[in-house]
Design an enzyme around this catalytic site. Structure first.
Site, short mmCIF file in Angstrom:
data_model
loop_
_atom_site.label_atom_id
_atom_site.label_comp_id
_atom_site.label_asym_id
_atom_site.label_seq_id
_atom_site.Cartn_x
_atom_site.Cartn_y
_atom_site.Cartn_z
N ALA A 1 0.84 -1.21 0.00
CA ALA A 1 0.00 0.00 0.00
C ALA A 1 0.87 1.25 0.00
O ALA A 1 2.09 1.18 0.22
CB ALA A 1 -0.93 0.02 1.20
N ASN A 2 0.24 2.38 -0.24
CA ASN A 2 0.88 3.68 -0.10
C ASN A 2 0.42 4.33 1.19
O ASN A 2 -0.66 4.01 1.72
CB ASN A 2 0.53 4.59 -1.29
#
Length: 432
Positions: free
Chosen positions: A237-238
């Site tokens: 994920a970011n």
């Protein structure tokens, strides 16, 4: 030159129009002094009624000095009420504006109370009414306030705000902050526009709606991160909180648009008045985005993971002594480019570029590569506090150049971006 022409057109249709400003008793009352100044600068006549509580925050003398008219406070004044002054005031204006609209004032309006100058004038008016709510977030969220707001909206009362932000109470924040004077004035200008928007109402009758900047438009916004599973426990994920995307969606709804928000996993409440589609992966987000088309504006603020694993493990990958798991990564679909280069293409496509170095160079390259109209670029490097924070410093990059904005709350970035997007649509098709 375009901005000067727009300002001149605004002054032309506002000159000679009259506002009745009803000032409620809240700390945000100080903002109405700036609102009066801006309204007068655009040629609007302003007369004011102040609740007794309002006089504890701003003085009648200050209000009278700016309006050039007496500030009315006493329903039983022998001079002001000799000819039923509250009725005359409520009927002589083109628009009634309530700011700040406290929880008490909203409750009186919703239930038809008329026990002071302000509530009596509101009950007696036959003119459009615009309210700018301001109160503690818990008061705004209370079931009684929600019922009152729904009643007022059904009665045709127009709303601007409230927005999310810090409150006067120490440590308090959330929805309840009154709209800024410029935002209230924009709503006033829209309501007094000579070109109303007509939509078909119930039973085949037509009803007139205020021509807010994005009234009648559909806006798509993406927000938050995507989670790309590695196994049932882990994911790629970011670092995105979704604050900026959610603020944009709310600002677009406040501007009158029908808004579809496609949100990855976030710890934020759904924005008020917005249709939300919750997704997890980039592929989920692409499917939800394509299902929302066609739209007039698409703003891609989500921090979509660039890659995912070629295969997702069915069980948790166990840690082994001296061994490291090997992953094959494949690219996720490019949602921004898919929409910008596809059909039906929105009239305005806006992407975001979160960079840690040579921000503007990367943003210009992304603008060209993705085929979008604008890129909102920001520096999210270590120490900036942008990821997960409440403030942002952005640059609006287009083929026409770069416009750098000062550091501001993400809610303010959202409002400014939505206002620019609405102006761009009008410039592209003035008749729309």
């Amino acid at each position: 030159m375009e901005h000067e022409a727009a300002d001149e057109n605004t002054r032309n249709h506002l000159a000679g129009r009259h506002l009745l400003l009803i000032i409620g008793g809240g700390i945000a009352a100080y903002k109405v002094l700036e609102l009066i100044r801006r309204a007068k600068d655009r040629g609007l006549g302003v007369r004011a009624i102040m609740t007794q509580a309002a006089t504890e925050f701003v003085t009648p003398l200050s209000v009278a000095s700016l309006t050039g008219e007496k500030a009315f406070t006493d329903l039983f004044s022998l001079t002001d009420e000799a000819d039923i002054g509250h009725i005359a005031l409520s009927r002589s204006a083109d628009l009634v504006v309530v700011a700040p609209a406290t929880a008490d004032l909203l409750a009186k309006m919703a239930n038809g109370h008329a026990d002071d100058y302000a509530s009596t004038a509101l009950l007696a008016t036959d003119k459009p009414v615009l309210v700018a709510p301001a109160m503690n977030p818990r008061m705004w969220a209370h079931a009684a306030t929600r019922r009152n707001v729904e009643t007022l909206q059904a009665d045709g009362i127009h709303f601007v705000g409230p927005y999310s932000g810090a409150m006067a109470e120490r440590g308090e924040s959330g929805f309840g902050r009154m709209a800024e004077p410029a935002e209230i004035l924009a709503a006033i200008e829209a309501l007094l526009s000579p070109v109303p928007l007509l939509l078909s109402g119930d039973g085949g009758h037509e009803k007139q709606l205020a021509l807010l900047p994005l009234a009648g438009k559909r806006v798509l916004v993406t927000s938050g991160p995507t989670h790309e599973p590695i196994d049932p426990v882990r994911y790629i994920a970011n670092r995105s909180s979704g604050r900026q995307g959610h603020a944009i969606a709310e600002a677009a709804a406040q501007a009158g648009a029908e808004v579809i928000l496609v949100s990855g996993p976030v710890n934020l409440p759904d924005p008020h008045g917005v249709k939300v589609r919750h997704v997890t992966t980039a592929r989920d987000m692409l499917a939800a985005v394509l299902a929302a088309l066609p739209v007039d504006i698409a703003i891609f603020a989500a921090a979509v993971a660039d890659w995912r694993t070629a295969e997702e493990a069915d069980a948790k990958i166990k840690k082994g002594a001296g061994t490291m798991p090997q992953f094959t990564l494949i690219e996720n679909p490019d949602i921004l480019a898919t929409v910008a280069k596809g059909a039906p293409r929105p009239g305005l496509v806006v992407g975001f570029a979160a960079e840690t170095d040579t921000v503007l160079d990367h943003a210009r390259a992304k603008l060209e590569r993705k085929g979008c109209d604008w890129i909102v670029a920001n520096d999210v490097g270590k120490g900036t506090g942008v990821m997960g924070g409440e403030r942002n410093t952005v640059h609006l990059v287009s083929k026409d150049g770069i416009e750098s904005w000062p550091t501001m709350d993400k809610t303010e970035v959202a409002r400014r971006l939505v206002a620019r997007a609405a102006a761009a649509l009008r410039a592209a098709d003035p008749q729309a």
